[in-house]
Enzyme design. Structure first.
Site, PDB file in Angstrom:
ATOM      1  N   SER A  89      25.542  -7.531  -0.355  1.00 36.46           N
ATOM      2  CA  SER A  89      25.223  -8.844   0.385  1.00 36.46           C
ATOM      3  C   SER A  89      25.130 -10.115  -0.386  1.00 36.46           C
ATOM      4  O   SER A  89      25.137 -11.076   0.144  1.00 36.46           O
ATOM      5  CB  SER A  89      23.993  -8.785   1.271  1.00 36.46           C
ATOM      6  OG  SER A  89      22.922  -8.340   0.390  1.00 36.46           O
ATOM      7  N   ASN A 138      11.668  -5.680   1.561  1.00 38.53           N
ATOM      8  CA  ASN A 138      11.615  -6.009   3.111  1.00 38.53           C
ATOM      9  C   ASN A 138      10.655  -7.224   3.387  1.00 38.53           C
ATOM     10  O   ASN A 138      11.188  -8.025   4.361  1.00 38.53           O
ATOM     11  CB  ASN A 138      10.864  -4.858   3.681  1.00 38.53           C
ATOM     12  CG  ASN A 138      11.698  -3.538   3.750  1.00 38.53           C
ATOM     13  OD1 ASN A 138      12.886  -3.683   3.080  1.00 38.53           O
ATOM     14  ND2 ASN A 138      11.360  -2.333   3.885  1.00 38.53           N
ATOM     15  N   THR A 167      29.753 -38.685  39.356  1.00 46.55           N
ATOM     16  CA  THR A 167      29.535 -37.645  39.676  1.00 46.55           C
ATOM     17  C   THR A 167      30.554 -36.908  40.071  1.00 46.55           C
ATOM     18  O   THR A 167      31.863 -37.657  40.703  1.00 46.55           O
ATOM     19  CB  THR A 167      28.627 -37.403  41.067  1.00 46.55           C
ATOM     20  OG1 THR A 167      29.226 -37.985  41.953  1.00 46.55           O
ATOM     21  CG2 THR A 167      27.259 -38.034  40.779  1.00 46.55           C
ATOM     22  N   HIS A 168      30.683 -35.562  39.627  1.00 47.07           N
ATOM     23  CA  HIS A 168      32.003 -34.823  39.781  1.00 47.07           C
ATOM     24  C   HIS A 168      33.293 -35.379  39.245  1.00 47.07           C
ATOM     25  O   HIS A 168      34.362 -35.403  39.591  1.00 47.07           O
ATOM     26  CB  HIS A 168      32.356 -34.773  41.458  1.00 47.07           C
ATOM     27  CG  HIS A 168      31.178 -34.039  42.516  1.00 47.07           C
ATOM     28  ND1 HIS A 168      31.195 -32.992  42.613  1.00 47.07           N
ATOM     29  CD2 HIS A 168      30.318 -35.074  42.844  1.00 47.07           C
ATOM     30  CE1 HIS A 168      30.052 -32.925  43.349  1.00 47.07           C
ATOM     31  NE2 HIS A 168      29.664 -33.867  43.695  1.00 47.07           N
ATOM     32  N   SER A 177      49.519 -38.148  14.854  1.00 50.99           N
ATOM     33  CA  SER A 177      50.483 -36.828  15.339  1.00 50.99           C
ATOM     34  C   SER A 177      51.685 -36.930  14.201  1.00 50.99           C
ATOM     35  O   SER A 177      52.088 -37.989  13.823  1.00 50.99           O
ATOM     36  CB  SER A 177      50.981 -37.092  16.688  1.00 50.99           C
ATOM     37  OG  SER A 177      52.241 -36.140  16.795  1.00 50.99           O
ATOM     38  N   LYS A 222      50.329 -41.726  18.934  1.00 50.90           N
ATOM     39  CA  LYS A 222      49.141 -40.788  19.171  1.00 50.90           C
ATOM     40  C   LYS A 222      47.958 -41.271  18.017  1.00 50.90           C
ATOM     41  O   LYS A 222      48.249 -41.169  17.069  1.00 50.90           O
ATOM     42  CB  LYS A 222      49.416 -39.369  19.026  1.00 50.90           C
ATOM     43  CG  LYS A 222      50.436 -39.026  20.145  1.00 50.90           C
ATOM     44  CD  LYS A 222      49.677 -38.168  21.304  1.00 50.90           C
ATOM     45  CE  LYS A 222      49.033 -36.968  20.857  1.00 50.90           C
ATOM     46  NZ  LYS A 222      48.797 -36.002  21.928  1.00 50.90           N
ATOM     47  N   ASN A 269      44.558 -38.970  17.817  1.00 48.65           N
ATOM     48  CA  ASN A 269      43.662 -38.105  18.448  1.00 48.65           C
ATOM     49  C   ASN A 269      42.389 -37.943  18.036  1.00 48.65           C
ATOM     50  O   ASN A 269      42.068 -38.060  16.837  1.00 48.65           O
ATOM     51  CB  ASN A 269      44.341 -36.520  17.863  1.00 48.65           C
ATOM     52  CG  ASN A 269      46.051 -36.579  18.401  1.00 48.65           C
ATOM     53  OD1 ASN A 269      46.129 -37.092  19.750  1.00 48.65           O
ATOM     54  ND2 ASN A 269      46.836 -36.057  17.809  1.00 48.65           N
ATOM     55  N   GLU A 305      37.039 -33.439  19.391  1.00 52.50           N
ATOM     56  CA  GLU A 305      37.498 -31.708  19.659  1.00 52.50           C
ATOM     57  C   GLU A 305      36.861 -30.855  19.216  1.00 52.50           C
ATOM     58  O   GLU A 305      36.555 -29.778  19.761  1.00 52.50           O
ATOM     59  CB  GLU A 305      38.979 -31.850  19.619  1.00 52.50           C
ATOM     60  CG  GLU A 305      39.636 -32.953  20.910  1.00 52.50           C
ATOM     61  CD  GLU A 305      41.259 -33.094  20.189  1.00 52.50           C
ATOM     62  OE1 GLU A 305      41.969 -32.017  20.549  1.00 52.50           O
ATOM     63  OE2 GLU A 305      41.441 -33.915  19.317  1.00 52.50           O
ATOM     64  N   TYR A 363      11.651  -2.202   9.137  1.00 55.41           N
ATOM     65  CA  TYR A 363      13.017  -2.511   8.776  1.00 55.41           C
ATOM     66  C   TYR A 363      14.099  -1.710   8.872  1.00 55.41           C
ATOM     67  O   TYR A 363      13.969  -0.295   8.490  1.00 55.41           O
ATOM     68  CB  TYR A 363      12.979  -3.083   7.208  1.00 55.41           C
ATOM     69  CG  TYR A 363      14.057  -3.315   6.645  1.00 55.41           C
ATOM     70  CD1 TYR A 363      14.360  -4.979   6.713  1.00 55.41           C
ATOM     71  CD2 TYR A 363      14.991  -2.718   6.056  1.00 55.41           C
ATOM     72  CE1 TYR A 363      15.578  -5.265   6.202  1.00 55.41           C
ATOM     73  CE2 TYR A 363      16.213  -3.050   5.531  1.00 55.41           C
ATOM     74  CZ  TYR A 363      16.376  -4.389   5.517  1.00 55.41           C
ATOM     75  OH  TYR A 363      17.558  -4.822   5.017  1.00 55.41           O
ATOM     76  N   GLN A 378      20.273  -6.973   7.584  1.00 49.97           N
ATOM     77  CA  GLN A 378      21.089  -7.533   6.703  1.00 49.97           C
ATOM     78  C   GLN A 378      22.232  -8.618   7.388  1.00 49.97           C
ATOM     79  O   GLN A 378      22.517  -9.376   6.715  1.00 49.97           O
ATOM     80  CB  GLN A 378      21.689  -6.698   5.530  1.00 49.97           C
ATOM     81  CG  GLN A 378      22.281  -7.237   4.397  1.00 49.97           C
ATOM     82  CD  GLN A 378      22.767  -6.378   3.400  1.00 49.97           C
ATOM     83  OE1 GLN A 378      21.828  -6.009   2.637  1.00 49.97           O
ATOM     84  NE2 GLN A 378      23.976  -5.735   3.271  1.00 49.97           N
ATOM     85  N   LYS A 387      22.335 -12.918   8.314  1.00 51.56           N
ATOM     86  CA  LYS A 387      22.364 -14.126   7.514  1.00 51.56           C
ATOM     87  C   LYS A 387      23.673 -14.633   7.909  1.00 51.56           C
ATOM     88  O   LYS A 387      23.752 -15.787   8.166  1.00 51.56           O
ATOM     89  CB  LYS A 387      22.173 -13.759   6.080  1.00 51.56           C
ATOM     90  CG  LYS A 387      20.859 -13.277   5.852  1.00 51.56           C
ATOM     91  CD  LYS A 387      20.742 -12.885   4.360  1.00 51.56           C
ATOM     92  CE  LYS A 387      19.552 -11.857   4.231  1.00 51.56           C
ATOM     93  NZ  LYS A 387      19.554 -10.435   5.054  1.00 51.56           N
TER      94      LYS A 387
HETATM   95  N1  ARG Z   1      19.542  -7.260   1.210  1.00 51.68           N
HETATM   96  C1  ARG Z   1      18.630  -6.907   2.128  1.00 51.68           C
HETATM   97  C2  ARG Z   1      18.460  -7.581   3.661  1.00 51.68           C
HETATM   98  O1  ARG Z   1      19.068  -8.654   3.801  1.00 51.68           O
HETATM   99  C3  ARG Z   1      17.363  -6.970   1.497  1.00 51.68           C
HETATM  100  C4  ARG Z   1      16.214  -5.851   2.212  1.00 51.68           C
HETATM  101  C5  ARG Z   1      16.644  -4.481   1.688  1.00 51.68           C
HETATM  102  N2  ARG Z   1      15.651  -3.683   2.088  1.00 51.68           N
HETATM  103  C6  ARG Z   1      15.853  -2.263   1.770  1.00 51.68           C
HETATM  104  N3  ARG Z   1      15.003  -1.469   2.149  1.00 51.68           N
HETATM  105  N4  ARG Z   1      17.079  -1.822   1.492  1.00 51.68           N
HETATM  106  O2  ARG Z   1      17.920  -7.079   4.418  1.00 51.68           O
END
Ligand code: ARG
Length: 472
Positions: free
Chosen positions: A37, A124, A169-170, A291, A297, A299, A304, A331, A336, A339
């Site tokens: 990760s 964790n 409205t509408h 364009s 044009k 734009n 958008e 956990y 993971q 993120k």
């Molecule tokens: N990279 C892990 C995550 O984002 C960190 C936690 C990992 N914990 C574990 N027990 N493997 O969740």
């Protein structure tokens, strides 16, 4: 995925497979590929360092680690920070994530003492605190950017507090309003959005550090100290919940989704208003593109794209909701996957907020064209009906009927209501007097709507003053 991704592994008894492509044949490589990760969680480096410093200081003051060891660790963390800031830090896949990358580098820099940092801690609770810190900052940034957008809207609203435009409205012309009033509607929306980020921030502001893997720690740690030093209001009160909870991110993403929805509405109006058919506003070249084939044009691409970003942001909320659904405590590695969607959503949101603020400041309304449109479509018909109610004591339903006949007469003659002759009006309702003309212009219509929060310029100015005070 390669073409043969669905092929079964060769039955050679070694677990060697014919997955092919860039994942060669070794399950260990596939494991690393799915597990790693660092490519995305390196964004948590500053939060990870902050968490580690708070933890190390607490371990020292509680006597869990020797002061000299702790100080070496803190110095080492400074060195790590220096490397990251200088772009010299080796982010390595083999160390999987940001937590182990920093710890591994710390060990290279200061030796085995580095291993003492992880006393009374687990990845964790480490990732839980890092991610909470990141989301907390994202909420603060978003609220700040919303306020900047509000300031841009308030400035334009003040400049055009009297500028008439059709209210819809509408998407049909309904009653005249002012451009300032219309912009201030968004100030209200974005004010609630900023409030949602602040509420989310307040609720998430508890520190999970010290929950360790899931059950808490046997060491005499001081969770109140770490919580306070990281700016949290208090430590979280249940160790299992501490490492399992991601609802703080869900809440932030839901605030982001609602904000993006509001942004998309304003973006859509900008798209409409800049068409030659509306011609209500103009943007400069700063926020438009030409364009490649049609030279005439201009734009509104930024608008958008802002209109579209809600897809990505709401998609992130959906992604994380589905990741979290049905997960047993505490956990699981599923988490993971929290993120990327969160980073993506806030990247999109922040860019949208900045671009929208820029666009709002950049736009110039065509006040003549808007004022002309404000009078079109018999937009003061309600004013006529209200006059009949007020002056002739007519029940509103009857007044509505009389007004309908007046609209029909005006339509037949191809004129506006204000251009109908008194005789024509009196043919419909003999008690009508020339007084009626004082309410039939769009300006009179708007000025008459003095109810609290109404479109009368005086009311709009009162709200502008209130917001200027609030926004500082
Ligand atoms: N990279 C892990 C995550 O984002 C960190 C936690 C990992 N914990 C574990 N027990 N493997 O969740």
């Amino acid at each position: 995925m390669t073409d043969n991704a669905s092929d079964k592994p060769a039955a050679n008894g070694q677990g060697q497979a014919m997955w092919g492509g860039r994942f060669s044949a070794k399950p260990a490589e596939l494991m690393q590929a799915i597990n790693v990760s660092i490519g995305f969680d390196k964004r948590l480096w500053a939060q990870d360092l902050a968490g580690s410093r708070a933890h190390a200081r607490m371990l020292i003051s509680q006597g869990v680690i020797a002061r000299e060891d702790g100080e070496e660790i803190l110095k080492g963390l400074d060195a790590v920070e220096g490397e990251i800031v200088a772009g010299a830090f080796p982010f390595r896949d083999e160390y999987e994530d940001i937590h182990m990358n920093i710890e591994a580098r710390l060990r290279e820099l200061i030796g085995p003492t580095a291993g003492r940092l992880h006393t009374a801690r687990s990845r964790n609770d480490q990732v839980a605190v890092d991610f909470r810190l990141w989301v907390r900052e994202a909420c603060e940034r978003s609220a700040g950017q919303l306020e900047a957008l509000q300031r841009a809207l308030v400035a334009q609203a003040e400049a055009y507090a009297d500028a008439l435009m059709p209210g819809f409205t509408h998407l049909q012309p309904a009653q005249p309003v002012t451009f300032g009033h219309h912009l201030m509607a968004y100030v209200e929306m974005f004010g609630r959005d900023a409030g949602r980020f602040r509420d989310a921030r307040a609720r998430m502001n508890e520190c999970p550090l010290g929950a360790a893997a899931l059950a808490g720690s046997p060491f005499p740690i001081d969770r109140h100290q770490t919580a306070a030093s990281l700016g949290f209001d208090r430590p979280t009160a249940n160790s299992l919940d501490s490492v399992s909870a991601r609802d703080f991110a869900l809440e932030a993403l839901s605030a982001a989704s609602i904000t993006a929805t509001h942004l998309s509405r304003l973006a859509e109006e900008i798209v409409l208003w800049t068409t030659p058919m509306f011609g209500f506003i103009k943007l400069t070249d700063a926020f438009t593109t030409g364009s490649s084939i049609m030279p005439q044009k201009k734009n509104p691409d930024a608008a958008e794209l802002i209109r579209a970003k809600v897809g990505r942001i709401l998609g992130s909320l959906t992604t994380l909701t589905v990741v979290m659904k049905g997960l047993p405590l505490a956990y699981s590695k599923d988490m993971q996957e929290d993120k990327v969607p969160t980073f993506e959503a806030f990247d999109a949101l922040e860019l949208s907020l900045l671009a929208m603020a820029g666009m709002v400041s950049d736009l110039t309304p065509n006040t003549e064209r808007m004022a002309a449109a404000a009078g079109a479509g018999f937009s003061t018909a309600t004013d006529l009906a209200d006059w009949l109610v007020r002056e002739l004591n007519m029940p509103f339903r009857d007044a509505h009927h009389v007004t309908g006949s007046a609209v029909k007469a005006a339509e037949g003659k191809g004129v506006d209501l204000a251009e109908l002759a008194l005789a024509d009006l009196q043919a419909i309702e003999p008690r009508i007097t020339s007084e009626i003309y004082t309410v039939l212009t769009p300006a009179a219509s708007a000025a008459s709507r003095m109810s609290y929060g109404g479109t009368a310029p005086a009311q709009v100015r009162a709200q502008i003053a209130r917001w200027k005070e609030l926004l500082g």
